[in-house]
Design an enzyme around this catalytic site. Structure first.
Site, PDB file in Angstrom:
ATOM      1  N   GLU A  14       4.030  -4.351  12.120  1.00 15.27           N
ATOM      2  CA  GLU A  14       3.056  -3.276  11.864  1.00 15.27           C
ATOM      3  C   GLU A  14       1.933  -3.912  11.075  1.00 15.27           C
ATOM      4  O   GLU A  14       2.124  -4.291   9.907  1.00 15.27           O
ATOM      5  CB  GLU A  14       3.694  -2.145  11.045  1.00 15.27           C
ATOM      6  CG  GLU A  14       4.820  -1.408  11.746  1.00 15.27           C
ATOM      7  CD  GLU A  14       4.349  -0.495  12.862  1.00 15.27           C
ATOM      8  OE1 GLU A  14       3.143  -0.439  13.141  1.00 15.27           O
ATOM      9  OE2 GLU A  14       5.210   0.158  13.459  1.00 15.27           O
ATOM     10  N   ASN A  69       0.803  -1.234   0.000  1.00 20.57           N
ATOM     11  CA  ASN A  69       0.000   0.000   0.000  1.00 20.57           C
ATOM     12  C   ASN A  69       0.833   1.280   0.000  1.00 20.57           C
ATOM     13  O   ASN A  69       0.460   2.261  -0.653  1.00 20.57           O
ATOM     14  CB  ASN A  69      -1.016  -0.014   1.142  1.00 20.57           C
ATOM     15  CG  ASN A  69      -0.386  -0.098   2.502  1.00 20.57           C
ATOM     16  OD1 ASN A  69       0.702  -0.653   2.649  1.00 20.57           O
ATOM     17  ND2 ASN A  69      -1.048   0.435   3.502  1.00 20.57           N
ATOM     18  N   CYS A  78      -3.344   1.539   6.456  1.00 25.10           N
ATOM     19  CA  CYS A  78      -3.549   0.851   7.724  1.00 25.10           C
ATOM     20  C   CYS A  78      -4.149   1.787   8.776  1.00 25.10           C
ATOM     21  O   CYS A  78      -4.769   1.324   9.719  1.00 25.10           O
ATOM     22  CB  CYS A  78      -2.232   0.269   8.220  1.00 25.10           C
ATOM     23  SG  CYS A  78      -0.913   1.476   8.208  1.00 25.10           S
TER      24      CYS A  78
HETATM   25  P1  NAD Z   1       0.272  -9.271   3.453  1.00 22.20           P
HETATM   26  O1  NAD Z   1       0.348  -9.687   4.865  1.00 22.20           O
HETATM   27  O2  NAD Z   1      -0.490 -10.112   2.509  1.00 22.20           O
HETATM   28  O3  NAD Z   1       1.729  -9.140   2.831  1.00 22.20           O
HETATM   29  C1  NAD Z   1       2.708  -8.298   3.393  1.00 22.20           C
HETATM   30  C2  NAD Z   1       4.068  -8.784   2.959  1.00 22.20           C
HETATM   31  O4  NAD Z   1       4.321 -10.059   3.543  1.00 22.20           O
HETATM   32  C3  NAD Z   1       4.234  -8.967   1.447  1.00 22.20           C
HETATM   33  O5  NAD Z   1       5.525  -8.557   1.063  1.00 22.20           O
HETATM   34  C4  NAD Z   1       4.068 -10.472   1.299  1.00 22.20           C
HETATM   35  O6  NAD Z   1       4.737 -10.973   0.153  1.00 22.20           O
HETATM   36  C5  NAD Z   1       4.745 -10.965   2.555  1.00 22.20           C
HETATM   37  N1  NAD Z   1       4.357 -12.325   2.959  1.00 22.20           N
HETATM   38  C6  NAD Z   1       3.257 -13.024   2.585  1.00 22.20           C
HETATM   39  N2  NAD Z   1       3.283 -14.261   3.144  1.00 22.20           N
HETATM   40  C7  NAD Z   1       4.394 -14.334   3.886  1.00 22.20           C
HETATM   41  C8  NAD Z   1       4.969 -15.332   4.714  1.00 22.20           C
HETATM   42  N3  NAD Z   1       4.371 -16.520   4.877  1.00 22.20           N
HETATM   43  N4  NAD Z   1       6.123 -15.054   5.364  1.00 22.20           N
HETATM   44  C9  NAD Z   1       6.721 -13.860   5.235  1.00 22.20           C
HETATM   45  N5  NAD Z   1       6.241 -12.868   4.446  1.00 22.20           N
HETATM   46  C10 NAD Z   1       5.075 -13.095   3.789  1.00 22.20           C
HETATM   47  O7  NAD Z   1      -0.286  -7.762   3.482  1.00 22.20           O
HETATM   48  P2  NAD Z   1      -0.627  -6.809   2.258  1.00 22.20           P
HETATM   49  O8  NAD Z   1      -1.919  -7.267   1.666  1.00 22.20           O
HETATM   50  O9  NAD Z   1       0.575  -6.639   1.378  1.00 22.20           O
HETATM   51  O10 NAD Z   1      -0.831  -5.412   3.006  1.00 22.20           O
HETATM   52  C11 NAD Z   1      -2.031  -5.030   3.555  1.00 22.20           C
HETATM   53  C12 NAD Z   1      -2.011  -5.195   5.065  1.00 22.20           C
HETATM   54  O11 NAD Z   1      -0.900  -4.494   5.619  1.00 22.20           O
HETATM   55  C13 NAD Z   1      -3.214  -4.597   5.735  1.00 22.20           C
HETATM   56  O12 NAD Z   1      -3.681  -5.458   6.748  1.00 22.20           O
HETATM   57  C14 NAD Z   1      -2.694  -3.325   6.360  1.00 22.20           C
HETATM   58  O13 NAD Z   1      -3.418  -2.843   7.460  1.00 22.20           O
HETATM   59  C15 NAD Z   1      -1.313  -3.705   6.722  1.00 22.20           C
HETATM   60  N6  NAD Z   1      -0.459  -2.524   6.868  1.00 22.20           N
HETATM   61  C16 NAD Z   1      -0.048  -2.139   8.126  1.00 22.20           C
HETATM   62  C17 NAD Z   1       0.718  -1.014   8.298  1.00 22.20           C
HETATM   63  C18 NAD Z   1       1.177  -0.565   9.659  1.00 22.20           C
HETATM   64  O14 NAD Z   1       2.107   0.222   9.720  1.00 22.20           O
HETATM   65  N7  NAD Z   1       0.577  -1.032  10.729  1.00 22.20           N
HETATM   66  C19 NAD Z   1       1.090  -0.274   7.192  1.00 22.20           C
HETATM   67  C20 NAD Z   1       0.660  -0.680   5.938  1.00 22.20           C
HETATM   68  C21 NAD Z   1      -0.102  -1.823   5.783  1.00 22.20           C
END
Ligand code: NAD
Length: 454
Positions: free
Chosen positions: A229, A131, A263
């Site tokens: 996060e 995002n 987020c």
């Molecule tokens: P996601 O959890 O699907 O993926 C995040 C990252 O993790 C990607 O790079 C993905 O390839 C990787 N990943 C996936 N499976 C994995 C595994 N088994 N082991 C290690 N890494 C793995 O999330 P998304 O859809 O990319 O992002 C959206 C989410 O992120 C939302 O829930 C949002 O709230 C959250 N977010 C949080 C913050 C914060 O600062 N709190 C900021 C931005 C987004």
């Protein structure tokens, strides 16, 4: 290596084919990062500071290029993408002061001299979501490098391009080769290897609570450090004693920023019942006034969703017969467009309880301060939130009572590079940004020097 296609979400055109790292590629990168880190940590603090300032300057010289790339890859409106590239520069600039300020402590003890050192961890793995690709990457790599670590970074599959470019700019700026490496690839391959690799001493993960839970469980096997996060379902609480016009005019920007793929999105608007009808009258023109359009156009305030699968996931929350109060506009034709949407469901509806991560907001009435606090806290998340009131005592009471890491009173601001950011409850663990972030990339070492008495 396999290849993954990157799509422009505003046109659905293929932008690039990106080679995906496999496990052996990660292991090779980590081995090289380990060597680079030893040299980096031995440099004089002023040299590391200068190198980070040079990196910041190189990013600054490429703000337009990085912004254009983010517009194409993520569909972020051009003005916002420029802000994000500038933010990366600012984060680097801010943490370039840290190498010369990680001073440890001298603690008075009997029989000698006691000092603490902030030792770097070694190689840090950063895993980012799609995002805010550039900014979230910088929140990890800048303080980690400043504290004397090497960084390997896995960007999200859908949006790797700006992060890959930042990796090149690091080298162009003169940062030692292999110190900061960007490794595009699948979460199930590269991400999981970051968690299992014994030479990666910490994983900084930003993404969904579901995957974050797995990362934390996997890291436990090696007592590996984690910063998490995760998701959010933040409340925007509107009391009857606030500037209602301002609260309504700004509410769409508190939730529809980045098409709601934020987020910190205030995706639950809670309104005191006595002003609910008036608030909804004021909210409708504000929502319809959000300029949704092509991200290349400067007037655009909201672009498309990031991908077709994500569009489908968001759409499922607004089926036929959903309690839609009103909607804004969205272009037709190619692109993953979704109009700003306001729902008025029951308190228990899944649109109220689940993170939608799109331009969909629920509005619920509440009765009094206690009801507002209970509703705001009725979620496993605790990342962000806003409250609107002109009563200072109420502002203090409610901001202390809401279980969230980042709150704003009479505004929707939440992320500044110089203030701490992170979540309560299932929104995360640890804090990024702010003056203390480099410390979370160090171990405290205590050394006692015995002093012989004369
Ligand atoms: P996601 O959890 O699907 O993926 C995040 C990252 O993790 C990607 O790079 C993905 O390839 C990787 N990943 C996936 N499976 C994995 C595994 N088994 N082991 C290690 N890494 C793995 O999330 P998304 O859809 O990319 O992002 C959206 C989410 O992120 C939302 O829930 C949002 O709230 C959250 N977010 C949080 C913050 C914060 O600062 N709190 C900021 C931005 C987004």
């Amino acid at each position: 290596m396999s290849v993954s296609q990157v799509i422009n979400p505003a046109t659905e055109e293929v932008l690039a084919d990106v080679e995906q790292f496999d496990e052996a590629g990660v292991d090779d990168a980590v081995a090289r990062a380990k060597v680079a880190q030893r040299h980096w940590a031995k440099l004089a603090p002023a040299q590391r500071a200068a190198a980070l300032r040079a990196f910041a300057a190189t990013v600054d010289a490429h703000v337009d290029e990085l912004a254009a790339l983010e517009v194409a890859n993520s569909g972020h409106p051009i003005g916002q993408a420029e802000g994000e590239a500038g933010h990366v520069r600012d984060v680097l600039q801010f943490y370039s002061a840290s190498p010369e300020r990680l001073s440890g402590k001298q603690i008075p003890v009997a029989g000698g001299l006691d000092v603490t050192f902030n030792e770097p961890l070694g190689v840090v793995g950063v895993i980012t979501p799609w995002n805010f690709p550039m900014t979230i990457a910088a929140w990890g790599f800048a303080p980690a490098l400043a504290a004397g670590n090497a960084v390997v970074l896995k960007p999200a599959e859908w949006t790797p391009l700006t992060t890959m470019r930042l990796g090149e700019l690091a080298v162009e700026s003169g940062l030692p080769a292999d110190l900061f490496q960007v490794l595009p690839g699948k979460g199930s391959v590269v991400g999981e290897r970051f968690v299992s690799h014994p030479d990666i001493r910490k994983v900084v993960f930003t993404g969904s609570t579901e995957v974050g839970t797995r990362v934390m469980a996997g890291a436990a096997a090696q007592i590996k450090r984690v910063t998490l996060e995760l998701g959010g379902k933040s409340a925007n609480i509107v009391f009857d004693d606030c500037d209602l016009e301002k609260a309504a005019a700004t509410a769409p920007y508190g939730v529809f920023d980045n098409a709601g793929q934020d987020c910190c999105s205030r995706s639950r608007i809670l309104v005191q019942r006595s002003v609910y009808d008036r608030f909804m009258e004021l909210l409708e023109p504000a929502v319809k006034g959000v300029v949704v359009g092509h991200p290349n156009v400067r007037a655009t305030e909201m672009g498309p969703l990031v991908s077709r699968p994500h569009w489908e996931s968001v759409s499922a929350y607004v089926p036929e017969g959903a309690p839609v109060a009103f909607r804004g506009s969205a272009p037709s034709g190619p692109g993953f467009w979704f109009p700003p949407t306001v729902l008025t469901p029951q308190r228990t509806d899944r649109t109220v309880t689940e993170e939608i991560f799109g331009p969909v907001v629920t509005v619920l009435p509440f009765d009094d301060e206690a009801d507002a606090i209970a509703l705001a806290n009725d979620t496993p998340y605790g990342l962000s939130g806003s409250l609107w009131t002109d009563n200072v005592s109420r502002a203090i009471r409610v901001s202390r009572a809401v279980e969230a890491g980042n709150l704003s009173v009479n505004s929707h601001s939440s992320v500044r590079y110089n203030t701490p950011f992170g979540g309560f409850k299932q929104s995360g663990l640890g804090r990024e940004l702010g003056p203390d972030a480099p410390l979370s990339f160090t171990e405290t070492k205590n050394v006692f020097f015995a002093v012989e008495e004369l």
